[in-house]
Design a protein around this motif. Structure first.
Motif, PDB file in Angstrom:
ATOM      1  N   UNK A  11      16.031  86.736  -8.395  1.00 15.78           N
ATOM      2  CA  UNK A  11      14.888  87.175  -9.203  1.00 15.78           C
ATOM      3  C   UNK A  11      15.176  86.986 -10.689  1.00 15.78           C
ATOM      4  N   UNK A  12      16.390  87.302 -11.116  1.00 11.69           N
ATOM      5  CA  UNK A  12      16.764  87.104 -12.514  1.00 11.69           C
ATOM      6  C   UNK A  12      16.722  85.619 -12.881  1.00 11.69           C
ATOM      7  N   UNK A  13      17.167  84.757 -11.956  1.00 12.19           N
ATOM      8  CA  UNK A  13      17.152  83.321 -12.204  1.00 12.19           C
ATOM      9  C   UNK A  13      15.714  82.822 -12.368  1.00 12.19           C
ATOM     10  N   UNK A  14      14.805  83.254 -11.494  1.00 14.80           N
ATOM     11  CA  UNK A  14      13.415  82.826 -11.587  1.00 14.80           C
ATOM     12  C   UNK A  14      12.740  83.384 -12.834  1.00 14.80           C
ATOM     13  N   UNK A  15      13.075  84.602 -13.224  1.00  9.09           N
ATOM     14  CA  UNK A  15      12.519  85.181 -14.445  1.00  9.09           C
ATOM     15  C   UNK A  15      12.968  84.378 -15.657  1.00  9.09           C
ATOM     16  N   UNK A  16      14.246  84.024 -15.686  1.00  8.95           N
ATOM     17  CA  UNK A  16      14.780  83.216 -16.785  1.00  8.95           C
ATOM     18  C   UNK A  16      14.100  81.841 -16.822  1.00  8.95           C
ATOM     19  N   UNK A  17      13.954  81.209 -15.666  1.00 11.55           N
ATOM     20  CA  UNK A  17      13.283  79.916 -15.572  1.00 11.55           C
ATOM     21  C   UNK A  17      11.859  80.014 -16.096  1.00 11.55           C
ATOM     22  N   UNK A  18      11.119  81.037 -15.661  1.00  2.16           N
ATOM     23  CA  UNK A  18       9.734  81.208 -16.095  1.00  2.16           C
ATOM     24  C   UNK A  18       9.655  81.409 -17.611  1.00  2.16           C
ATOM     25  N   UNK A  19      10.518  82.265 -18.153  1.00  2.00           N
ATOM     26  CA  UNK A  19      10.487  82.542 -19.590  1.00  2.00           C
ATOM     27  C   UNK A  19      10.810  81.293 -20.415  1.00  2.00           C
ATOM     28  N   UNK A  20      11.809  80.519 -19.976  1.00  2.00           N
ATOM     29  CA  UNK A  20      12.146  79.285 -20.695  1.00  2.00           C
ATOM     30  C   UNK A  20      11.009  78.278 -20.614  1.00  2.00           C
TER      31      UNK A  20
END
Length: 88
Positions: A11-20
């Motif tokens: 979930x943290x990885x996908x959140x980071x991907x989305x924000x970038x």
């Protein structure tokens, strides 16, 4: 392996991907010249293309990393088998 830790990490990885992705595409596509609340048609098209390209690039990177990981695992397995064959 702890499934909660894995889910949290994912979930943290996908959140980071989305924000970038959101930051990069907004910077590229949203005009700073006007103060409208909604995006213009050209900005929306640009954002759609940007998101599609970003996700496609991330998928390609994932494939390359997966192949590299598989090659490393195979190399480690081969090394272990060689060590066992030599009596180690």
């Amino acid at each position: 392996p702890d499934p909660l830790f894995a889910a949290t990490t994912e979930m943290e990885m996908y959140t980071h991907l989305f924000n970038k992705m959101a930051a990069a595409c907004f910077e590229k596509c949203a005009s700073r010249k006007h103060k409208e609340n909604d995006l213009a048609l050209g900005e929306m098209s640009c954002a759609d293309r940007c998101v599609a390209k970003y996700l496609e690039a991330q998928e390609k990177v994932g494939v390359v990393l997966q192949k590299a990981n598989e090659a490393q695992m195979a190399q480690q397995k081969s090394l272990m088998e060689m060590q066992q064959a030599m009596g180690g």
